[in-house]
Design a protein around this motif. Structure first.
Motif, PDB file in Angstrom:
ATOM      1  N   TYR A   1       0.830  -1.205   0.000  1.00 13.23           N
ATOM      2  CA  TYR A   1       0.000   0.000   0.000  1.00 13.23           C
ATOM      3  C   TYR A   1       0.867   1.258   0.000  1.00 13.23           C
ATOM      4  CZ  TYR A   1      -3.591  -3.357   1.518  1.00 13.23           C
ATOM      5  OH  TYR A   1      -4.441  -4.433   1.613  1.00 13.23           O
TER       6      TYR A   1
ATOM      7  N   ASN B   1       2.483   1.779  -3.480  1.00 16.24           N
ATOM      8  CA  ASN B   1       1.520   2.298  -4.447  1.00 16.24           C
ATOM      9  C   ASN B   1       1.221   3.778  -4.196  1.00 16.24           C
ATOM     10  OD1 ASN B   1       1.342  -0.277  -5.552  1.00 16.24           O
ATOM     11  ND2 ASN B   1      -0.450  -0.840  -4.341  1.00 16.24           N
ATOM     12  N   SER B   2       1.092   4.156  -2.927  1.00 16.65           N
ATOM     13  CA  SER B   2       0.835   5.555  -2.597  1.00 16.65           C
ATOM     14  C   SER B   2       2.003   6.440  -3.008  1.00 16.65           C
ATOM     15  CB  SER B   2       0.570   5.710  -1.097  1.00 16.65           C
ATOM     16  OG  SER B   2      -0.674   5.164  -0.747  1.00 16.65           O
TER      17      SER B   2
ATOM     18  N   ILE C   1       1.975   6.825  -6.932  1.00 17.94           N
ATOM     19  CA  ILE C   1       0.902   7.714  -7.380  1.00 17.94           C
ATOM     20  C   ILE C   1       1.182   9.154  -6.978  1.00 17.94           C
ATOM     21  CG2 ILE C   1      -1.546   8.272  -7.085  1.00 17.94           C
ATOM     22  CD1 ILE C   1      -2.051   5.258  -6.725  1.00 17.94           C
ATOM     23  N   THR C   2       1.603   9.366  -5.743  1.00 18.04           N
ATOM     24  CA  THR C   2       1.792  10.718  -5.233  1.00 18.04           C
ATOM     25  C   THR C   2       2.944  11.429  -5.922  1.00 18.04           C
ATOM     26  OG1 THR C   2       0.931  10.035  -3.072  1.00 18.04           O
ATOM     27  CG2 THR C   2       2.180  12.083  -3.170  1.00 18.04           C
TER      28      THR C   2
ATOM     29  N   PHE D   1      -3.357   2.598 -12.488  1.00 15.50           N
ATOM     30  CA  PHE D   1      -3.038   3.880 -11.872  1.00 15.50           C
ATOM     31  C   PHE D   1      -3.364   5.070 -12.775  1.00 15.50           C
ATOM     32  CE2 PHE D   1       0.536   1.824  -9.143  1.00 15.50           C
ATOM     33  CZ  PHE D   1      -0.431   1.320  -8.290  1.00 15.50           C
TER      34      PHE D   1
ATOM     35  N   ASN E   1      -3.333  13.759  -2.805  1.00 13.80           N
ATOM     36  CA  ASN E   1      -3.142  12.432  -3.383  1.00 13.80           C
ATOM     37  C   ASN E   1      -2.714  11.397  -2.349  1.00 13.80           C
ATOM     38  OD1 ASN E   1      -3.441  12.715  -6.492  1.00 13.80           O
ATOM     39  ND2 ASN E   1      -2.196  14.478  -5.925  1.00 13.80           N
ATOM     40  N   TRP E   2      -1.972  11.798  -1.341  1.00 10.75           N
ATOM     41  CA  TRP E   2      -1.564  10.835  -0.315  1.00 10.75           C
ATOM     42  C   TRP E   2      -2.772  10.326   0.468  1.00 10.75           C
ATOM     43  CZ3 TRP E   2       2.766   8.184   0.431  1.00 10.75           C
ATOM     44  CH2 TRP E   2       2.943   7.521   1.648  1.00 10.75           C
TER      45      TRP E   2
ATOM     46  N   PRO F   1      -9.238   6.049  -5.742  1.00 12.35           N
ATOM     47  CA  PRO F   1      -8.898   4.617  -5.733  1.00 12.35           C
ATOM     48  C   PRO F   1     -10.105   3.718  -5.490  1.00 12.35           C
ATOM     49  CG  PRO F   1      -7.287   5.860  -4.486  1.00 12.35           C
ATOM     50  CD  PRO F   1      -8.385   6.819  -4.826  1.00 12.35           C
TER      51      PRO F   1
ATOM     52  N   PRO G   1      -3.738   2.002  -2.966  1.00 14.94           N
ATOM     53  CA  PRO G   1      -2.874   2.875  -2.161  1.00 14.94           C
ATOM     54  C   PRO G   1      -3.227   2.771  -0.688  1.00 14.94           C
ATOM     55  CG  PRO G   1      -4.596   4.160  -3.197  1.00 14.94           C
ATOM     56  CD  PRO G   1      -4.760   2.759  -3.710  1.00 14.94           C
TER      57      PRO G   1
END
Length: 281
Positions: free
Chosen positions: A70, A73-74, A77-78, A139, A206-207, A213, A224
């Motif tokens: 997780y 992924n975060s 993306i962030t 994503f 985003n975080w 998601p 995430p």
């Protein structure tokens, strides 16, 4: 106006400390639950100070609950969305601030008007578009939109760029530099504070983004952290969720945002000042 007396300062500090403790108490209680034992979790007998300190919870959540996945992924993306938000918004805002074209003011007003459209209105059309692109459970729906400059970010950077003297641009043009060079070598370095603020805003959104998601990600291996925390609370058979592990995941979700804002709050302050210092011109 006379300076405040020592008594007034003392009262102010005591009041601020009390308010600070009150606001921090949920976070401290979260830490207490995170360190609670499994037996305490089953009984829901949580206290503000843990009855025992089960540090193995931090090891358990990484080995048995995919917290590392997780987090990875975060981070992916962030980081990408921060880059996309900063680059796209800075390029578009430079065009609005420095390149004079017929209808540019009207286009800027149209861009700002998109801030008035609720996200719920565009949620279904966006989902249909991403489904036709076969981007569901990837994503891309979470990352690609950041490369199409957000109206709020463009507004903040444009107001900041307009405060930079145009004589710098004119001197660069005399030396043979075009708009790409002016943007990259002159404007970008000077707009570092506002770009840092945009990066902080993008990170915070985003975080901790949960709704995006939830709509587009189905595979647990691609979720995430915000969605992973919710997944930890989903247990079957009427069992009690492992609240100590949920609170640990919540700590990893909360602490980075607190630290980023703590060290970058002056940039956020400057962004608010520059954004409200001048109107639409």
């Amino acid at each position: 106006m006379s300076n405040p007396s020592t008594v007034e300062k003392t009262i102010s500090y005591i009041f601020l400390i009390l308010v600070g403790v009150l606001l921090a108490s949920p976070f401290l209680y979260m830490i207490s639950i995170a360190l609670a034992s499994d037996a305490t979790t089953v009984k829901s007998a949580f206290t503000f100070v843990p009855l025992e300190f089960q540090w193995s919870n931090f090891y358990t959540i990484f080995t048995n609950n995919n917290l590392g996945t997780y987090l990875k992924n975060s981070v992916i993306i962030t980081v990408i969305t921060i880059v996309g938000s900063v680059l796209s918004a800075s390029v578009v805002s430079y065009g609005f601030a420095r390149i004079k074209a017929r209808g540019s003011r009207f286009l800027f007003i149209v861009l700002l008007s998109t801030m008035m459209i609720p996200g719920e209105v565009t949620m279904v059309p966006q989902f249909i578009i991403f489904r036709h692109l076969d981007w569901i459970n990837t994503f891309y729906p979470l990352i690609v939109p950041s490369f199409f400059a957000g109206a709020f970010n463009v507004f903040l950077i444009r107001q900041f760029v307009m405060s930079i003297p145009k004589s710098l641009d004119e001197a660069a043009m005399i030396d043979g530099m075009g708009h790409p060079g002016i943007y990259w070598k002159i404007i970008m370095p000077l707009t570092y504070p506002i770009l840092a603020a945009i990066a902080i805003f993008s990170f915070s959104y985003n975080w901790g983004n949960f709704m995006g998601p939830l709509i587009y990600i189905n595979d647990p291996e691609k979720m995430p952290l915000a969605l992973g925390v919710q997944l930890l609370t989903t247990v079957g058979g009427g069992q009690m969720p492992p609240w100590n592990l949920v609170m640990i995941a919540s700590l990893f979700l909360t602490i980075p945002m607190v630290l980023v804002y703590l060290f970058g709050q002056r940039y956020v302050y400057e962004a608010n000042i520059s954004g409200g210092s001048s109107g639409i011109k």
